[in-house]
Design a protein around this motif. Structure first.
Motif, PDB file in Angstrom:
ATOM      1  N   ARG A 147       0.823  -1.426   0.084  1.00  0.00           N
ATOM      2  CA  ARG A 147       0.100  -0.068   0.118  1.00  0.00           C
ATOM      3  C   ARG A 147       0.997   1.083   0.060  1.00  0.00           C
ATOM      4  NH1 ARG A 147      -5.264   1.651   2.824  1.00  0.00           N
ATOM      5  NH2 ARG A 147      -5.239   3.863   2.492  1.00  0.00           N
ATOM      6  N   ARG A 148       1.983   1.206   0.831  1.00  0.00           N
ATOM      7  CA  ARG A 148       2.911   2.244   0.815  1.00  0.00           C
ATOM      8  C   ARG A 148       3.713   2.573  -0.360  1.00  0.00           C
ATOM      9  NH1 ARG A 148       5.569   1.367   6.508  1.00  0.00           N
ATOM     10  NH2 ARG A 148       6.618   3.348   5.940  1.00  0.00           N
ATOM     11  N   VAL A 149       4.025   1.360  -1.184  1.00  0.00           N
ATOM     12  CA  VAL A 149       4.901   1.688  -2.379  1.00  0.00           C
ATOM     13  C   VAL A 149       4.006   1.020  -3.601  1.00  0.00           C
ATOM     14  CG1 VAL A 149       7.079   1.039  -3.429  1.00  0.00           C
ATOM     15  CG2 VAL A 149       6.869   1.096  -0.997  1.00  0.00           C
ATOM     16  N   GLY A 161      -7.524  -2.288  -5.086  1.00  0.00           N
ATOM     17  CA  GLY A 161      -6.568  -1.984  -4.304  1.00  0.00           C
ATOM     18  C   GLY A 161      -7.117  -1.428  -2.667  1.00  0.00           C
ATOM     19  N   LEU A 162      -8.210  -0.714  -2.981  1.00  0.00           N
ATOM     20  CA  LEU A 162      -9.113  -0.274  -1.953  1.00  0.00           C
ATOM     21  C   LEU A 162      -9.602  -1.536  -1.068  1.00  0.00           C
ATOM     22  CD1 LEU A 162     -10.550   2.712  -3.326  1.00  0.00           C
ATOM     23  CD2 LEU A 162      -8.677   2.786  -1.577  1.00  0.00           C
ATOM     24  N   GLU A 163      -9.890  -2.401  -1.877  1.00  0.00           N
ATOM     25  CA  GLU A 163     -10.876  -3.674  -1.377  1.00  0.00           C
ATOM     26  C   GLU A 163      -9.931  -4.470  -0.475  1.00  0.00           C
ATOM     27  OE1 GLU A 163     -12.829  -5.172  -4.609  1.00  0.00           O
ATOM     28  OE2 GLU A 163     -14.466  -3.977  -4.544  1.00  0.00           O
ATOM     29  N   ILE A 164      -8.531  -4.595  -0.939  1.00  0.00           N
ATOM     30  CA  ILE A 164      -7.548  -5.424  -0.373  1.00  0.00           C
ATOM     31  C   ILE A 164      -7.090  -4.818   1.018  1.00  0.00           C
ATOM     32  CG2 ILE A 164      -5.271  -6.450  -0.515  1.00  0.00           C
ATOM     33  CD1 ILE A 164      -6.018  -6.782  -3.471  1.00  0.00           C
ATOM     34  N   HIS A 165      -6.832  -3.506   0.922  1.00  0.00           N
ATOM     35  CA  HIS A 165      -6.301  -2.755   2.051  1.00  0.00           C
ATOM     36  C   HIS A 165      -7.173  -2.049   3.053  1.00  0.00           C
ATOM     37  CE1 HIS A 165      -2.197  -3.637   0.531  1.00  0.00           C
ATOM     38  NE2 HIS A 165      -2.544  -3.457  -0.631  1.00  0.00           N
ATOM     39  N   GLU A 166      -8.361  -1.950   2.341  1.00  0.00           N
ATOM     40  CA  GLU A 166      -9.379  -1.235   3.390  1.00  0.00           C
ATOM     41  C   GLU A 166     -10.523  -2.042   3.294  1.00  0.00           C
ATOM     42  OE1 GLU A 166     -10.025   3.021   2.124  1.00  0.00           O
ATOM     43  OE2 GLU A 166      -7.975   3.175   2.139  1.00  0.00           O
ATOM     44  N   HIS A 179     -15.652   3.655  -0.904  1.00  0.00           N
ATOM     45  CA  HIS A 179     -14.425   3.423  -2.019  1.00  0.00           C
ATOM     46  C   HIS A 179     -14.940   3.952  -3.599  1.00  0.00           C
ATOM     47  CE1 HIS A 179     -13.206  -0.587   0.019  1.00  0.00           C
ATOM     48  NE2 HIS A 179     -12.820   0.350   0.595  1.00  0.00           N
ATOM     49  N   ASP A 180     -16.185   4.059  -3.850  1.00  0.00           N
ATOM     50  CA  ASP A 180     -16.631   4.901  -4.823  1.00  0.00           C
ATOM     51  C   ASP A 180     -16.195   6.174  -5.084  1.00  0.00           C
ATOM     52  OD1 ASP A 180     -17.850   4.194  -7.424  1.00  0.00           O
ATOM     53  OD2 ASP A 180     -19.377   5.544  -6.864  1.00  0.00           O
ATOM     54  N   ASN A 181     -16.346   6.871  -3.999  1.00  0.00           N
ATOM     55  CA  ASN A 181     -16.076   8.378  -3.861  1.00  0.00           C
ATOM     56  C   ASN A 181     -14.553   8.397  -4.233  1.00  0.00           C
ATOM     57  OD1 ASN A 181     -18.605   9.193  -3.373  1.00  0.00           O
ATOM     58  ND2 ASN A 181     -18.321   9.220  -0.997  1.00  0.00           N
ATOM     59  N   LYS A 182     -13.552   7.603  -3.644  1.00  0.00           N
ATOM     60  CA  LYS A 182     -12.139   7.611  -4.002  1.00  0.00           C
ATOM     61  C   LYS A 182     -11.877   7.267  -5.443  1.00  0.00           C
ATOM     62  CE  LYS A 182     -10.683   6.664   0.721  1.00  0.00           C
ATOM     63  NZ  LYS A 182     -10.085   5.935   1.844  1.00  0.00           N
ATOM     64  N   VAL A 208      -4.942   5.940  -6.074  1.00  0.00           N
ATOM     65  CA  VAL A 208      -6.162   6.055  -4.948  1.00  0.00           C
ATOM     66  C   VAL A 208      -5.797   5.521  -3.644  1.00  0.00           C
ATOM     67  CG1 VAL A 208      -6.626   3.435  -5.626  1.00  0.00           C
ATOM     68  CG2 VAL A 208      -8.498   5.156  -4.923  1.00  0.00           C
ATOM     69  N   LEU A 209      -4.610   4.831  -3.342  1.00  0.00           N
ATOM     70  CA  LEU A 209      -4.070   4.409  -2.006  1.00  0.00           C
ATOM     71  C   LEU A 209      -3.261   5.297  -1.250  1.00  0.00           C
ATOM     72  CD1 LEU A 209      -3.438   0.788  -2.848  1.00  0.00           C
ATOM     73  CD2 LEU A 209      -5.313   1.492  -1.343  1.00  0.00           C
ATOM     74  N   ARG A 210      -3.016   6.501  -2.101  1.00  0.00           N
ATOM     75  CA  ARG A 210      -2.251   7.494  -1.629  1.00  0.00           C
ATOM     76  C   ARG A 210      -0.955   7.025  -0.618  1.00  0.00           C
ATOM     77  NH1 ARG A 210      -4.779  10.406  -4.436  1.00  0.00           N
ATOM     78  NH2 ARG A 210      -6.112  12.246  -3.671  1.00  0.00           N
ATOM     79  N   PRO A 211      -0.162   6.443  -1.775  1.00  0.00           N
ATOM     80  CA  PRO A 211       1.060   5.693  -1.287  1.00  0.00           C
ATOM     81  C   PRO A 211       2.089   6.848  -0.953  1.00  0.00           C
ATOM     82  CG  PRO A 211       0.979   5.515  -3.621  1.00  0.00           C
ATOM     83  CD  PRO A 211      -0.072   6.207  -3.153  1.00  0.00           C
ATOM     84  N   GLU A 212       3.273   6.266  -0.247  1.00  0.00           N
ATOM     85  CA  GLU A 212       4.169   7.298   0.300  1.00  0.00           C
ATOM     86  C   GLU A 212       5.314   7.224  -0.884  1.00  0.00           C
ATOM     87  OE1 GLU A 212       6.095   6.501   4.425  1.00  0.00           O
ATOM     88  OE2 GLU A 212       4.356   4.913   4.266  1.00  0.00           O
TER      89      GLU A 212
END
Length: 545
Positions: free
Chosen positions: A358-360, A384-389, A397-400, A437-441
């Motif tokens: 998620r971070r990379v 990715g959202l469904e896996i990590h959130e 999720h849809d809004n993101k 979408v996951l806002r990674p670092e």
């Protein structure tokens, strides 16, 4: 010169009724190079595909109008006749070599297949012709590469194999759809000069589809400009560049990668630190299946990336750029230390590494191959959202997903469509949205702008700079487009044959490269880019008369 190809009143629409090409008329003379340019989604590639009737009938209605090749209307030709034309008198270099090459067949088999089909050439004669073609397109050690499979080649090498296949039967007309997209600048020059030499020797005509106007200015005789499926201007190259008549053409000519990366904080500890990174691949095995010999793809590479900083990684095809990105994400086995915020990730197994994904994030080089054709755009970005959130409501999720699409300049209302309904450039933006979408670092960007036209490149550069400024995202920017690298990068890493040639402050290296190889690379890039202008020495940052 006699007219070889004539397109009259060509119109194409999707089955949903949306027009993608509308009333386009073009002509191409024998021995001429006609460049078809325009932004992603303008209809360039679909126009080219229609010449050989390669459009997918499940999604596109049958074209209307006429496409005459040497007087014969190909839209009315039977399939048997088209099989005689395809690959023999008219060849095509496709935009995406990663998906156009058969992953189950070797390079030799794929090239000799077209030689056997159209020329009756087999055995040692066909093998020798393969070696000649691979040598022509600049693949080193061609005899060794004959037995390679596509996954064993770099992106640029795959593209060169596609070019070799297209030229195998010395066609009268070559349709080149972004033929240099995956190639570094030095190989771009070699390939285009090769096409120019073959064109003169064979009297071959070229329909060149590209977003790179520098290539157009140097190699095309005539330019046709498309916007939203319509032809807006056609003129000889010199007239179009010196006196463009249409406002859209002027907009295209004014587009050039530019920007200044935001200043990162130097007080922070590095986000990513890489030490003594080594990657090697087995080239032969014993009869027990154990590796016997190895190819060293990356050797003793080390660098660091601070929060909010961009490291540009450049080098010729096969230099190890993409391999480094894959090694950092454990997509390729490696040795050495990879630390994220001080945590060594090298010793983690795949399960332990999963939270760090998620971070990379990564944006792959081939946007079509990395997008599932069975999933809608919304499903692809949401995955990715469904896996990590997993506990977050679907509505959030849809809004993101909507926000991510807006961030990359796509219409959120199109999120229920599928990848095949988007152009190559639009698919690349979808891939970027999936990573964002996951806002990674840290985002590893592997040739993220290679499939984009200059105007969209500028938009993506502005987007990446804006996101970096707002969220302090760090980028590992892998590219052969040095103009884009210069606009985005704080630091620069120059690779050759898997080893570091030069590493340091990007502005300093662009202004005063220390290595002969770096000077050669930058000189090829920026002389090539400004060929014909004669006023800018971008490497040294000086003006000449």
């Amino acid at each position: 010169m006699e007219e070889l190809l004539s397109i009259s009143n060509l119109s194409i629409r999707f089955n949903d009724g949306k027009n993608v090409v509308e009333d386009v008329s073009l002509s191409l003379r024998a021995g001429e190079t006609l460049a078809l340019v325009g932004e992603s989604g303008s209809g360039k590639s679909i126009t080219a595909l229609s010449v050989l009737r390669l459009l997918d009938g499940r999604h596109v209605q049958y074209p209307t109008g006429e496409i005459r090749y040497q007087g014969e209307d190909l839209l009315k030709a039977p399939e048997q006749r088209l099989r005689q034309v395809r690959g023999r008198t008219i060849s095509m270099i496709f935009q995406e070599p990663m998906t156009s090459l058969n992953p189950l067949h070797t390079v030799e088999k794929q090239i000799t297949e077209t030689l056997a089909l159209h020329m009756g050439m087999r055995g040692p004669q066909a093998r020798q012709r393969c070696i000649e073609l691979l040598t022509l397109v600049g693949i080193p050690n061609p005899e060794e590469r004959l037995g390679s499979y596509p996954h064993q080649l770099s992106g640029g090498q795959k593209q060169r194999v596609m070019i070799a296949m297209a030229l195998a039967n010395e066609p009268d007309l070559l349709i080149a759809d972004e033929p240099t997209t995956a190639l570094d600048v030095t190989v771009q020059k070699q390939v285009l000069e090769l096409l120019g030499d073959l064109q003169k020797r064979l009297g071959m005509s070229v329909l060149l589809i590209t977003h790179d106007l520098t290539i157009v200015r140097r190699y095309a005789d005539t330019v046709a400009v498309m916007e939203k499926g319509r032809l807006v201007e056609k003129a000889d190259t010199e007239s179009l560049f010196s006196q463009p008549a249409h406002a859209y053409t002027r907009k295209l000519l004014a587009s050039e990668p530019k920007g200044t990366p935001p200043t990162p904080s130097t007080a922070d500890a590095p986000l990513l630190t890489v030490k003594d990174l080594n990657v090697r691949f087995p080239t032969s095995k014993t009869w027990l299946g154990k590796p016997k010999t190895w190819f060293q793809a990356v050797q003793d590479v080390g660098f660091s990336v601070n929060p909010g900083e961009t490291l540009g990684i450049v080098g010729e095809s096969g230099s190890g750029k993409t391999t480094i990105g894959h090694a950092l994400l454990k997509l390729t086995a490696s040795e050495g230390a990879v630390e994220l915020n001080g945590k060594n990730l090298a010793n983690l197994n795949q399960k332990q590494f999963r939270p760090y994904r998620r971070r990379v994030q990564i944006v792959f080089q081939d946007p079509f191959g990395s997008l599932s054709p069975r999933m809608s755009i919304s499903e692809i970005i949401r995955e990715g959202l469904e896996i990590h959130e997993p506990d977050t409501p679907v509505s959030e999720h849809d809004n993101k997903v909507v926000q991510a699409l807006e961030d990359v300049g796509l219409n959120p209302e199109d999120r229920h469509r599928y990848p095949h309904e988007f152009s190559g450039g639009q698919r690349q933006r979808i891939a970027i949205a999936r990573a964002l979408v996951l806002r990674p670092e840290l985002i590893i960007l592997d040739e993220p702008t290679s499939a984009l036209d200059r105007t969209v490149q500028s938009q993506v550069i502005e987007l990446l700079l804006d996101l970096q400024s707002r969220y302090r995202i760090s980028y590992l920017f892998i590219s052969h487009d040095l103009a884009v690298v210069r606009a985005l990068s704080h630091k620069l890493l120059v690779l050759r044959h898997g080893e570091i040639v030069e590493y340091g402050d990007a502005a300093s290296i662009f202004a005063q490269p220390q290595s002969d190889y770096t000077r050669e690379l930058l000189s090829a890039a920026f002389f090539y880019q400004h060929a014909g202008n004669g006023d800018t020495d971008a490497v040294a940052g000086t003006t000449t008369n």
